[in-house]
Design a protein around this motif. Structure first.
Motif: not given
Length: 223
Positions: A160-171, A178-184, A187-197
């Motif tokens: 919830s409340d997270s943002t996936i930026g323009e043209s980003a890719f999540i594997g 929660e409340n994470i921002e993925i920049g434009s 790319a997040v490589v497959m199987g990753s766990v993201v806790f920080r922007n």
């Protein structure tokens, strides 16, 4: 039935065309009249019985038709926006495809040209902007935002409340906290766990995800 032209004859066609067939099985809606692709070797050939009828530059010739934008992969994530600009058609000419097996809360907002695969769950007040792609069994949490041209791939969870930026890719099989921002264009490589922007243009991997490349943007797209 509404006549449509499919843009892109790559592997994405094999994944997206079944959504059209699933929708037509419930109620005949769409008639795919042809495919446009820039690969000269494919011209005048057929995919699943549908003819490849020209290159992308011919899109404007098809007045009265709607389109499916079927170009989308890790490699093309930088180029989807510029391809659409080159085609020169307004977003409303592109249909949004939602597989019948997807679950979309009534309060969620889905933009033009979005593609939503089977098993996807979109929770309340989530936003998927124009030309986003969510593949098989993705979950988009409440109030999450998936910005234009972004791709969220199979079995990923965006909390919830997270943002996936323009043209980003999540594997595949990743988790965005929660409340994470993925920049434009990140790319997040497959199987990753993201806790920080994640900064724009970065490539990250791992649990917790760490930056592998700080700026993967092509030179012509760097700010």
């Amino acid at each position: 039935m509404e006549k449509i032209i499919f843009i892109g004859a790559s592997n994405s066609f094999k994944e997206v065309y079944p959504i059209i067939k699933a929708l037509n099985k419930l109620r005949p809606i769409y008639s795919v009249e042809g495919i446009l692709d820039d690969n000269e070797d494919l011209q005048n050939k057929f995919l699943d019985g549908i003819p490849i009828i020209g290159t992308l530059d011919k899109a404007k010739q098809y007045d009265g038709y709607k389109f499916v934008f079927g170009i989308g992969s890790f490699k093309t994530r930088f180029h989807r926006k510029e391809i659409l600009k080159r085609i020169g058609l307004p977003p409303e000419r592109f249909i949004t495809l939602i597989h019948p097996d997807a679950s979309i809360d009534k309060s969620a907002r889905i933009g033009f040209g979005a593609i939503i695969h089977p098993g996807v769950t979109i929770c309340h007040d989530a936003v998927l902007e124009d030309f986003t792609i969510t593949t098989f069994n993705v979950t988009i949490g409440p109030h999450a935002i998936i910005k234009k041209y972004a791709m969220v791939t199979t079995a990923t969870i965006v909390l919830s409340d997270s943002t996936i930026g323009e043209s980003a890719f999540i594997g595949v099989n990743s988790v965005i906290g929660e409340n994470i921002e993925i920049g434009s264009s990140a790319a997040v490589v497959m199987g990753s766990v993201v806790f920080r922007n994640i900064p724009s243009g970065s490539i990250v991997q791992g649990n917790p995800a760490k930056v592998l490349i700080s700026n993967s943007l092509p030179k012509n797209q760097e700010k």
